[in-house]
Design a protein around this motif. Structure first.
Motif, PDB file in Angstrom:
ATOM      1  N   THR A   5       0.849  -1.190   0.000  1.00  0.00           N
ATOM      2  CA  THR A   5       0.000   0.000   0.000  1.00  0.00           C
ATOM      3  C   THR A   5       0.883   1.238   0.000  1.00  0.00           C
ATOM      4  O   THR A   5       1.831   1.331   0.780  1.00  0.00           O
ATOM      5  N   ILE A   6       0.567   2.169  -0.894  1.00  0.00           N
ATOM      6  CA  ILE A   6       1.247   3.461  -0.953  1.00  0.00           C
ATOM      7  C   ILE A   6       0.163   4.534  -0.922  1.00  0.00           C
ATOM      8  O   ILE A   6      -0.797   4.467  -1.692  1.00  0.00           O
ATOM      9  N   ARG A   8      -0.500   8.709  -1.162  1.00  0.00           N
ATOM     10  CA  ARG A   8       0.075  10.001  -1.568  1.00  0.00           C
ATOM     11  C   ARG A   8      -1.030  11.046  -1.607  1.00  0.00           C
ATOM     12  O   ARG A   8      -2.170  10.727  -1.942  1.00  0.00           O
ATOM     13  N   ASN A 126       7.717  -1.678  -5.055  1.00  0.00           N
ATOM     14  CA  ASN A 126       7.548  -0.534  -4.145  1.00  0.00           C
ATOM     15  C   ASN A 126       8.405   0.647  -4.617  1.00  0.00           C
ATOM     16  O   ASN A 126       7.920   1.786  -4.709  1.00  0.00           O
ATOM     17  N   THR A 130       6.737   4.069  -6.171  1.00  0.00           N
ATOM     18  CA  THR A 130       7.040   5.293  -5.413  1.00  0.00           C
ATOM     19  C   THR A 130       7.669   6.326  -6.341  1.00  0.00           C
ATOM     20  O   THR A 130       7.302   7.512  -6.321  1.00  0.00           O
TER      21      THR A 130
END
Length: 143
Positions: A5-6, A8, A126, A130
């Motif tokens: 999970t990211i 932003r 990841n 990112t």
């Protein structure tokens, strides 16, 4: 299999952020980690449940190509997008991506979730996403 999970926050309305995910001319402006480019000519998108997408990232330094693709599972504009993602010709190596967009005060919080990600890819995926979201933020500054 791993999950990733990211989250932003982007300084843009969610309708615009959703368009960056669903319109080829926008996707070509940001998709891929910094140092890779995704030519508009390599992007095809049929943004509806059951529709497919493809894009090929190209390494700016050596020209190596990285094809990507999948199938849209759910499309709820402008708040949710669910699609498979990975090597287009290897369904066993495809993960499921869910992009959720929430707007508050003219900004958009994006929660990006990948499930069913092969364990050996978690770290590089990841880092790649990112970096891609840095590209997305930079692209938004031009809009």
């Amino acid at each position: 299999m791993a999950d990733l999970t990211i989250t932003r926050v982007f300084d843009a309305p969610r309708e615009l952020v959703f368009e960056l995910w669903t319109r080829p001319e926008h996707m070509a402006g940001w998709y891929g980690p910094i140092g890779l480019t995704t030519p508009l000519s390599s992007i095809s998108m049929d943004v509806r449940p059951g529709g497919t997408w493809r894009a090929t990232m190209v390494n700016d330094a050596d020209g190596t190509e990285y094809p990507q693709g999948g199938t849209y599972q759910e499309v709820v504009a402008p708040e949710r997008l669910v699609f498979t993602w990975g090597e287009p010709d290897d369904p066993a190596r495809q993960a499921l991506v869910t992009v959720m967009l929430a707007e508050a005060g003219g900004k958009t919080t994006m929660t990006f979730l990948i499930t069913n990600l092969p364990d050996d890819l978690r770290e590089s995926v990841n880092e790649g996403w990112t970096s891609a979201f840095e590209s997305l933020a930079n692209y938004l500054e031009t809009k």
